[in-house]
Design an enzyme around this catalytic site. Sequence first.
Site, PDB file in Angstrom:
ATOM      1  N   ARG A 177     -64.114  31.519 -51.812  1.00 48.17           N
ATOM      2  CA  ARG A 177     -63.490  30.509 -50.969  1.00 48.17           C
ATOM      3  C   ARG A 177     -62.629  30.923 -49.873  1.00 48.17           C
ATOM      4  O   ARG A 177     -61.873  29.871 -49.450  1.00 48.17           O
ATOM      5  CB  ARG A 177     -63.119  29.301 -52.050  1.00 48.17           C
ATOM      6  CG  ARG A 177     -64.231  28.700 -53.005  1.00 48.17           C
ATOM      7  CD  ARG A 177     -65.142  28.219 -52.393  1.00 48.17           C
ATOM      8  NE  ARG A 177     -66.457  27.912 -53.204  1.00 48.17           N
ATOM      9  CZ  ARG A 177     -67.430  28.592 -53.489  1.00 48.17           C
ATOM     10  NH1 ARG A 177     -67.381  29.557 -52.982  1.00 48.17           N
ATOM     11  NH2 ARG A 177     -68.375  27.967 -54.493  1.00 48.17           N
ATOM     12  N   CYS A 227     -65.146  19.618 -53.602  1.00 47.91           N
ATOM     13  CA  CYS A 227     -64.123  19.773 -54.700  1.00 47.91           C
ATOM     14  C   CYS A 227     -62.755  20.197 -54.064  1.00 47.91           C
ATOM     15  O   CYS A 227     -62.595  20.864 -52.988  1.00 47.91           O
ATOM     16  CB  CYS A 227     -64.545  21.289 -55.300  1.00 47.91           C
ATOM     17  SG  CYS A 227     -65.924  21.240 -56.454  1.00 47.91           S
ATOM     18  N   GLU A 297     -58.684  23.821 -52.407  1.00 48.13           N
ATOM     19  CA  GLU A 297     -59.825  24.331 -51.719  1.00 48.13           C
ATOM     20  C   GLU A 297     -59.630  23.562 -50.324  1.00 48.13           C
ATOM     21  O   GLU A 297     -60.064  24.228 -49.359  1.00 48.13           O
ATOM     22  CB  GLU A 297     -61.088  24.002 -52.507  1.00 48.13           C
ATOM     23  CG  GLU A 297     -62.132  24.751 -51.953  1.00 48.13           C
ATOM     24  CD  GLU A 297     -63.355  24.595 -52.759  1.00 48.13           C
ATOM     25  OE1 GLU A 297     -64.431  24.437 -52.065  1.00 48.13           O
ATOM     26  OE2 GLU A 297     -63.151  24.875 -53.945  1.00 48.13           O
TER      27      GLU A 297
END
Length: 308
Positions: A177, A227, A297
Amino acid sequence: MPDRQIKALLQSILGDRASFGVPLKTLTTLGVGGPAKALTRPENVEELAAVLLATQANGLPYQIIGAGSNLLFLDEGYDGVIIKLGRSFQAIDILKGDVIKAGAAAPAHRVMGKAIEAGLGGLECLSGIPCSLGGALAMNAGAGDSSIGDVITRIFYITADGKYASKNRDELDIQYRRMKGLPQDAVILGAEFQLAPVPVSYIKSRVDELADKRSATQPKGVRSAGCFFKNPPGESAGRMIDECGLKGASVGGAMVSGVHANFIVNTGEARASDIVALMNMIIEKVEKKYGVTLETEVKIIGSGGEVE
């Protein structure tokens, strides 16, 4: 430089594609955030370079925004220039050798769709992710054990001083990520991907499989940023949050989804401060129970730039 002069400068570059005091809640999937000093929509690299040079000359921060799906702007707004790349940055081309080249403003699902039409596999991991290609690249978006970083061969970008450049895969530091290895001030313009011929029926079945999984496990019809936290190594952030009993927990108009605990949703009237307070509650409770500090995130942006 006074605001009126900044306004005049940006309008001299972009005309009516420079606007001012735009509520950031209208530009993000979370639907929160105060006003931006300026919103610009450059249509080509020359205009983008001119905007970047104007920000540098006047000491203004800038922030690139695509679909706005992984951003949380705070209530005080953004005291800088938001840059939203125009249509000329949406081109998608199939090149020789099973390579796709696509612009950063192209919706990720469109890039994946073009690959499927050409019978090329490798971008199925973008199924159901509501972001621009630039956002997918910056966050190394993906699903399951695959990500967009697996098939990148080159990223094209421009620096804040207007210099055009590119980096090959072996010059990048592709992480979970996160895409590192580009200059800190780089604006991603697009990328090339090395794909592979695969039967269209197989690609479509894989895309449908991922889409069905997302549909069954993620909240629908509500505002969210996707998320919210990264999964710790070998763990699931959603499971940890759920086992802390936080599904349905709320602060103001922000709530932990009852469908997937790693989603913070805006129930309708949330402020950014509600989301931040709920985020901090989650971090505190998970750290107390597991001794693990969750990392976001989602990128959090205050008046002067990214907030760590």
